[in-house]
Design a protein around this motif. Structure first.
Motif, short mmCIF file in Angstrom:
data_model
loop_
_atom_site.label_atom_id
_atom_site.label_comp_id
_atom_site.label_asym_id
_atom_site.label_seq_id
_atom_site.Cartn_x
_atom_site.Cartn_y
_atom_site.Cartn_z
N SER A 1 -5.21 26.55 9.16
CA SER A 1 -4.56 27.69 8.52
C SER A 1 -4.45 27.52 7.01
O SER A 1 -4.36 28.51 6.28
CB SER A 1 -3.15 27.90 9.09
N LYS A 2 -4.47 26.28 6.53
CA LYS A 2 -4.36 26.03 5.10
C LYS A 2 -5.20 24.84 4.68
O LYS A 2 -5.50 23.95 5.49
CB LYS A 2 -2.89 25.76 4.71
N VAL A 3 -5.56 24.84 3.40
CA VAL A 3 -6.20 23.68 2.78
C VAL A 3 -5.24 23.13 1.74
O VAL A 3 -4.71 23.89 0.92
CB VAL A 3 -7.54 24.06 2.12
N TYR A 4 -4.98 21.82 1.81
CA TYR A 4 -4.12 21.16 0.83
C TYR A 4 -4.96 20.15 0.04
O TYR A 4 -5.70 19.36 0.63
CB TYR A 4 -2.98 20.41 1.52
N ALA A 5 -4.81 20.19 -1.27
CA ALA A 5 -5.45 19.20 -2.14
C ALA A 5 -4.37 18.46 -2.91
O ALA A 5 -3.51 19.09 -3.53
CB ALA A 5 -6.42 19.88 -3.11
N VAL A 6 -4.40 17.14 -2.83
CA VAL A 6 -3.42 16.31 -3.55
C VAL A 6 -4.18 15.36 -4.47
O VAL A 6 -5.03 14.60 -4.01
CB VAL A 6 -2.53 15.51 -2.58
N ILE A 7 -3.90 15.44 -5.75
CA ILE A 7 -4.46 14.51 -6.73
C ILE A 7 -3.38 13.51 -7.10
O ILE A 7 -2.24 13.90 -7.40
CB ILE A 7 -4.95 15.25 -8.00
N ALA A 8 -3.71 12.24 -7.03
CA ALA A 8 -2.69 11.22 -7.25
C ALA A 8 -3.29 9.96 -7.85
O ALA A 8 -4.49 9.69 -7.69
CB ALA A 8 -1.98 10.88 -5.94
N GLU A 9 -2.45 9.21 -8.53
CA GLU A 9 -2.80 7.86 -8.96
C GLU A 9 -2.39 6.90 -7.87
O GLU A 9 -1.31 7.05 -7.28
CB GLU A 9 -2.05 7.49 -10.25
N PHE A 10 -3.24 5.91 -7.61
CA PHE A 10 -2.89 4.89 -6.63
C PHE A 10 -2.90 3.53 -7.30
O PHE A 10 -3.90 3.11 -7.89
CB PHE A 10 -3.87 4.89 -5.46
N SER A 11 -1.76 2.85 -7.22
CA SER A 11 -1.63 1.50 -7.76
C SER A 11 -1.96 0.49 -6.67
O SER A 11 -1.24 0.39 -5.67
CB SER A 11 -0.21 1.27 -8.28
N GLN A 12 -3.04 -0.25 -6.84
CA GLN A 12 -3.47 -1.23 -5.85
C GLN A 12 -2.46 -2.36 -5.73
O GLN A 12 -2.24 -2.89 -4.64
CB GLN A 12 -4.84 -1.80 -6.23
N GLU A 13 -1.82 -2.71 -6.83
CA GLU A 13 -0.85 -3.82 -6.80
C GLU A 13 0.45 -3.40 -6.13
O GLU A 13 0.99 -4.11 -5.30
CB GLU A 13 -0.59 -4.30 -8.23
N GLU A 14 0.97 -2.22 -6.48
CA GLU A 14 2.25 -1.78 -5.94
C GLU A 14 2.09 -0.99 -4.65
O GLU A 14 3.09 -0.74 -3.95
CB GLU A 14 2.97 -0.91 -6.98
N LYS A 15 0.86 -0.57 -4.32
CA LYS A 15 0.61 0.26 -3.13
C LYS A 15 1.42 1.55 -3.18
O LYS A 15 1.95 2.02 -2.17
CB LYS A 15 0.95 -0.51 -1.84
N ILE A 16 1.50 2.13 -4.38
CA ILE A 16 2.28 3.35 -4.58
C ILE A 16 1.34 4.50 -4.93
O ILE A 16 0.44 4.35 -5.76
CB ILE A 16 3.32 3.17 -5.71
N VAL A 17 1.56 5.64 -4.28
CA VAL A 17 0.84 6.87 -4.62
C VAL A 17 1.73 7.72 -5.53
O VAL A 17 2.84 8.10 -5.14
CB VAL A 17 0.48 7.67 -3.35
N LYS A 18 1.26 7.99 -6.74
CA LYS A 18 2.01 8.83 -7.67
C LYS A 18 1.31 10.19 -7.75
O LYS A 18 0.19 10.29 -8.25
CB LYS A 18 2.06 8.18 -9.06
N ILE A 19 1.96 11.22 -7.24
CA ILE A 19 1.35 12.54 -7.17
C ILE A 19 1.29 13.18 -8.56
O ILE A 19 2.29 13.24 -9.28
CB ILE A 19 2.13 13.45 -6.21
N LEU A 20 0.10 13.65 -8.92
CA LEU A 20 -0.11 14.31 -10.20
C LEU A 20 -0.20 15.83 -10.05
O LEU A 20 0.20 16.57 -10.94
CB LEU A 20 -1.39 13.79 -10.87
N GLY A 21 -0.75 16.26 -8.93
CA GLY A 21 -0.89 17.70 -8.73
C GLY A 21 -1.17 18.03 -7.27
O GLY A 21 -1.83 17.27 -6.57
N ILE A 22 -0.64 19.17 -6.82
CA ILE A 22 -0.85 19.64 -5.46
C ILE A 22 -1.33 21.09 -5.49
O ILE A 22 -0.80 21.90 -6.25
CB ILE A 22 0.44 19.56 -4.61
N GLY A 23 -2.34 21.38 -4.68
CA GLY A 23 -2.82 22.75 -4.55
C GLY A 23 -2.94 23.11 -3.09
O GLY A 23 -3.22 22.26 -2.25
N GLU A 24 -2.71 24.37 -2.76
CA GLU A 24 -2.87 24.81 -1.39
C GLU A 24 -3.40 26.24 -1.36
O GLU A 24 -3.18 27.02 -2.28
CB GLU A 24 -1.55 24.71 -0.62
N ALA A 25 -4.12 26.56 -0.29
CA ALA A 25 -4.70 27.88 -0.14
C ALA A 25 -4.82 28.22 1.33
O ALA A 25 -5.17 27.35 2.14
CB ALA A 25 -6.08 27.95 -0.80
#
Length: 405
Positions: free
Chosen positions: A14-38
């Motif tokens: 029903s929807k498409v979600y796009a998430v752009i994020a930075e991933f820190s290999q050392e901290e294993k943390i995903v930092k979201i930069l932008g989200i799009g949906e349609a």
């Protein structure tokens, strides 16, 4: 280590979600930069049935995420879904050829390749080969055999396969937008990476990912993925029932479901809801009790399927960690309680994305778990490449030059 900028693309029914994020290999943390949906009408039960509609939805979602993140996406990590996705256990074995008998990474790759060497129909392809357990000579339960000594190396692998045609149609839908595909991940694996803890996997648990037209299951026992399941039944069936029985549009039925609906009985059953008829003008009212009866009936049917799938996995008695819900359908009020009531010997919770930093809490809710999980799964378990430049002037100039030449 330099942070990677990645894009997870969840192509749903029903929807498409796009998430752009930075991933820190050392901290294993995903930092979201932008989200799009349609909104998307190009899939049925998780499989592409209209390439043009799917491609348009993908393009709109990516463009919206790019605008917020101020990053140009070159490649995406995408999920593949549908009843054609299957998981089967396979065995592999090899001898250690060296005189010092020390097992190397090459030996591990060779034994996994031997497990992959199974006859497949011409219209099938391997999507994942996930090692579950290694055995060195007579020693079982080896997590990582590299560096150990032995004469004989064995492995048990969960081989996840899919039909080539649906995978290729998904590929076409995405590449038509001008972006490439970095990797493809089976849908059920992505949210597990985002919402299930290592401790829950070790204890034994089930991920139940509720989408619009499909429900995916992943069973973890002693830290390993042991079973995947798929049900052609999702939250959109509840919306359809409401639309038909209340004589209203699907959009209005969805609004009623999300605003007033519940999967369990509540105290405000005497209240009434006002809504527009199918013509968009006629006014109607309906008691919440009627709305909830419609919803409860479908949810009960969905839980029947979920319970049957868990029993069929053969691991029903090995999941004391309980059930973790994810996906947009998990947001239905009372869904957690309805499932817990039926399977009262298991804890049930709605999963929240872990190891994620968003600008606000809404960016880490369950409906984004697949797109976020795609990023975590790819970054943690596969060799990944950076797919987008940073946001500085020279980085943007570099992207522009690459696009032109």
């Amino acid at each position: 280590m330099k942070e990677k900028i990645l894009c997870g693309l969840d192509v749903g029914s029903s929807k498409v979600y796009a998430v752009i994020a930075e991933f820190s290999q050392e901290e294993k943390i995903v930092k979201i930069l932008g989200i799009g949906e349609a909104g998307c009408e190009g899939l049925k039960n998780g499989v592409v049935v209209n390439i043009d509609n799917t491609s348009c939805a993908v393009s709109r979602a990516i463009e919206e995420a790019e605008k917020e993140a101020q990053v140009k996406v070159k490649d995406v990590i995408v999920n593949v879904n549908g009843h054609h996705i299957e998981g089967n256990l396979q065995q592999g074995a090899t001898k250690v050829p060296r005189s010092d008998r020390e097992i190397t990474q090459e030996d591990v790759e060779r034994v996994i390749s031997s497990a992959r060497a199974v006859p497949l129909a011409s219209d099938k392809q391997i999507i994942h080969a996930i090692p579950l357990d290694f055995k060195v000579d007579t020693q079982k339960g080896v997590d990582n055999p590299v560096g150990m000594e032995g004469n004989h190396l064995e492995v048990e692998v969960l081989l996840i396969t899919g039909d080539s045609a649906p995978v290729n149609n998904l590929n076409k839908s995405i590449t038509r937008t001008g972006v490439g595909i970095q990797s493809i991940t089976a849908s059920v694996l992505a949210p597990a990476s985002a919402v299930i803890t290592k401790e829950e996997k070790e204890l034994g648990c089930v991920l139940v990912d509720v989408g619009a037209q499909t429900v995916n299951l992943a069973v973890y026992v002693e830290g390993s993925l042991c079973y995947i399941g798929h049900i052609d039944f999702g939250s959109a069936y509840i919306t359809r029932d409401l639309a038909h029985l209340l004589r209203t549009s699907f959009a209005e039925a969805k609004r009623i479901k999300e605003t007033y609906g519940s999967a369990v009985k509540e105290n405000r059953l005497d209240d009434e809801v006002s809504y527009q008829g199918i013509d968009g003008h006629t006014k109607y009212t309906a008691p919440i009790e009627k709305i909830n009866r419609i919803i409860e009936s479908r949810v009960d049917e969905m839980i029947d399927f979920i319970e049957d799938a868990i029993i069929q996995s053969g691991f029903r008695q090995m999941i004391p960690g309980g059930i973790v819900l994810s996906g947009g359908g998990a947001q239905l009020n009372g869904m957690e309680r309805a499932l817990s009531k039926r399977m009262d010997d298991l804890d049930v919770r709605v999963g929240k994305c872990r190891g994620v930093k968003g600008k606000n809490e809404s960016e880490t809710k369950a409906e984004y778990s697949t797109a976020i999980g795609l990023i975590k799964f790819a970054a943690e378990e596969q060799d990944v490449i950076e797919i987008a430049g940073g946001r500085g002037f020279f980085d943007k100039l570099k992207i522009l030059i690459e696009e032109l030449f």
